[in-house]
Design a protein around this motif. Structure first.
Motif, mmCIF file in Angstrom:
data_model
loop_
_atom_site.group_PDB
_atom_site.id
_atom_site.type_symbol
_atom_site.label_atom_id
_atom_site.label_comp_id
_atom_site.label_asym_id
_atom_site.label_seq_id
_atom_site.Cartn_x
_atom_site.Cartn_y
_atom_site.Cartn_z
ATOM 1 N N TYR A 1 0.803 -1.218 0.000
ATOM 2 C CA TYR A 1 0.000 0.000 0.000
ATOM 3 C C TYR A 1 0.841 1.275 0.000
ATOM 4 N N PRO A 2 2.024 1.333 0.662
ATOM 5 C CA PRO A 2 2.799 2.575 0.568
ATOM 6 C C PRO A 2 3.307 2.847 -0.849
ATOM 7 N N ILE A 3 3.649 1.772 -1.571
ATOM 8 C CA ILE A 3 4.109 1.931 -2.962
ATOM 9 C C ILE A 3 2.971 2.442 -3.821
ATOM 10 N N ARG A 4 1.784 1.888 -3.572
ATOM 11 C CA ARG A 4 0.593 2.350 -4.315
ATOM 12 C C ARG A 4 0.328 3.815 -3.995
ATOM 13 N N GLY A 5 0.478 4.189 -2.729
ATOM 14 C CA GLY A 5 0.236 5.573 -2.319
ATOM 15 C C GLY A 5 1.214 6.555 -2.918
ATOM 16 N N ARG A 6 2.453 6.118 -3.172
ATOM 17 C CA ARG A 6 3.459 7.001 -3.760
ATOM 18 C C ARG A 6 3.410 7.025 -5.275
ATOM 19 N N GLY A 7 2.476 6.295 -5.865
ATOM 20 C CA GLY A 7 2.333 6.302 -7.310
ATOM 21 C C GLY A 7 3.298 5.403 -8.048
ATOM 22 N N ARG A 8 4.015 4.542 -7.328
ATOM 23 C CA ARG A 8 4.972 3.653 -7.974
ATOM 24 C C ARG A 8 4.348 2.307 -8.357
ATOM 25 N N LEU A 9 3.090 2.111 -7.961
ATOM 26 C CA LEU A 9 2.363 0.893 -8.326
ATOM 27 C C LEU A 9 1.098 1.348 -9.045
ATOM 28 N N ASP A 10 1.152 1.313 -10.380
ATOM 29 C CA ASP A 10 0.080 1.921 -11.162
ATOM 30 C C ASP A 10 -0.928 0.891 -11.674
ATOM 31 N N VAL A 11 -1.150 -0.172 -10.881
ATOM 32 C CA VAL A 11 -2.182 -1.160 -11.217
ATOM 33 C C VAL A 11 -3.100 -1.320 -10.006
ATOM 34 N N PRO A 12 -4.325 -1.762 -10.213
ATOM 35 C CA PRO A 12 -5.264 -1.899 -9.089
ATOM 36 C C PRO A 12 -4.762 -2.890 -8.038
ATOM 37 N N LEU A 13 -5.033 -2.554 -6.771
ATOM 38 C CA LEU A 13 -4.662 -3.401 -5.639
ATOM 39 C C LEU A 13 -5.938 -3.874 -4.957
ATOM 40 N N PHE A 14 -6.150 -5.191 -4.968
ATOM 41 C CA PHE A 14 -7.352 -5.784 -4.378
ATOM 42 C C PHE A 14 -6.978 -6.624 -3.167
ATOM 43 N N VAL A 15 -7.926 -6.737 -2.231
ATOM 44 C CA VAL A 15 -7.727 -7.550 -1.042
ATOM 45 C C VAL A 15 -8.941 -8.462 -0.855
ATOM 46 N N VAL A 16 -8.676 -9.742 -0.638
ATOM 47 C CA VAL A 16 -9.727 -10.712 -0.340
ATOM 48 C C VAL A 16 -9.515 -11.197 1.090
ATOM 49 N N ILE A 17 -10.469 -10.940 1.961
ATOM 50 C CA ILE A 17 -10.384 -11.392 3.353
ATOM 51 C C ILE A 17 -11.026 -12.774 3.454
ATOM 52 N N THR A 18 -10.228 -13.760 3.855
ATOM 53 C CA THR A 18 -10.685 -15.145 3.828
ATOM 54 C C THR A 18 -11.122 -15.654 5.202
ATOM 55 N N ASP A 19 -11.703 -14.774 5.993
ATOM 56 C CA ASP A 19 -12.330 -15.152 7.256
ATOM 57 C C ASP A 19 -13.668 -14.433 7.362
ATOM 58 N N PHE A 20 -14.486 -14.879 8.318
ATOM 59 C CA PHE A 20 -15.786 -14.260 8.539
ATOM 60 C C PHE A 20 -15.703 -13.159 9.594
ATOM 61 N N THR A 21 -14.527 -12.567 9.690
ATOM 62 C CA THR A 21 -14.294 -11.435 10.579
ATOM 63 C C THR A 21 -13.104 -10.659 10.027
ATOM 64 N N ALA A 22 -12.979 -9.391 10.416
ATOM 65 C CA ALA A 22 -11.890 -8.552 9.909
ATOM 66 C C ALA A 22 -11.210 -7.846 11.071
ATOM 67 N N HIS A 23 -9.940 -8.200 11.329
ATOM 68 C CA HIS A 23 -9.198 -7.509 12.382
ATOM 69 C C HIS A 23 -8.570 -6.230 11.811
#
Length: 281
Positions: free
Chosen positions: A19-41
């Motif tokens: 995420y910091p690389i994405r925030g600095r514009g050095r990662l110019d492709v979409p970043l997706f997250v899949v949470i594989t539990d029925f809860t999110a910490h």
């Protein structure tokens, strides 16, 4: 180095790195997250993630509570292998593995390492008045398999031991119910197969959250003792209507197309990105 068109993370550690690389514009492709539990910490919540895919509205609310904008959260379900959605027929599967068609079948799983008091649990279940056949997946635990093979001889063959197997989907379909830990993928696979669960001693953290979600939805019972496991299994096997209600609840909670839905959304995003780039050029 790979120059991907999109990145999909199923664990929070790579998100923390990206995420910091994405925030600095050095990662110019979409970043997706899949949470594989029925809860999110809270460790799942990061800026600069284009979209989160989560198991339920409950998880979406938890994630939003950790600061993730709701418009970046999509309820998709937890992705599992598409073969879990295939219907093979319980009788056909039992015939394939040599299981009895007449006696109830209880599947016992302890993860890939076969952890926990599996032999004692199998012995308790085999002694129930309902006389179930108990199939235990030992994973890579050779010592457990030897214990269970000895136990099979003293229980009249009511206990069967299997090493690591790629056929969990078939075994869940053959079973009347499953006794297991509460890993997110295991829970999602059981829901897709509509198999009632007795969750035995979930690990503190996300496994407890998984157990709570399934129990609240009527698809599982959380048991912290061997006595509670045995009592729940006996009660369900004595009352087919109650067992069917649990199965119906599992069916209601299941998201069998989650993997395909997430893949479709990711590919749509890639196509949009390419279209925008071509238009700008």
């Amino acid at each position: 180095r790979e120059r991907p068109d999109a990145i999909v993370c199923t664990h929070f550690l790579p998100v923390e790195a990206l995420y910091p690389i994405r925030g600095r514009g050095r990662l110019d492709v979409p970043l997706f997250v899949v949470i594989t539990d029925f809860t999110a910490h809270p460790l799942w919540a990061y800026p600069h993630v284009d979209r989160y895919f989560v198991a339920s509205e409950t998880v979406a609310g938890e994630l939003a509570g950790h600061g993730v904008p709701p418009d970046r959260i999509e309820v998709s379900g937890i992705p599992v292998d598409p073969r879990f959605a295939l219907v093979n027929g319980s009788q056909a599967v039992r015939a394939r593995f040599g299981f009895s068609q007449e006696r109830p079948l209880v599947l016992v799983m302890g993860g890939g390492g076969g952890v926990g008091p599996m032999a004692e649990l199998a012995e308790r279940l085999a002694a129930l008045a309902a006389e179930p056949q108990v199939v235990v997946l030992c994973g890579t635990n050779v010592r457990l398999k030897l214990q269970l093979e000895a136990l099979s001889a003293t229980t009249g063959g009511r206990v069967s031991a299997m090493s690591f197997t790629p056929h969990v989907d078939l075994l869940l379909e053959a079973a009347d119910l499953v006794v297991s830990k509460a890993g997110g993928l295991t829970c999602a696979e059981a829901l897709v197969k509509h198999t009632p669960m007795v969750v035995y001693r979930p690990t503190p953290g996300q496994e407890v959250g998984n157990a709570r979600y399934l129990e609240a939805g009527g698809a599982a019972v959380h048991a912290d003792s061997l006595e509670t496991v045995a009592a729940t299994v006996q009660r369900w096997l004595e009352d087919p209507q109650a067992l069917q209600r649990v199965r119906d609840n599992a069916t209601r909670l299941a998201r069998p197309s989650a993997a395909e839905d997430i893949a479709t959304r990711v590919l749509e995003s890639v196509r949009r990105e390419r279209g925008d780039s071509e238009g700008a050029a």
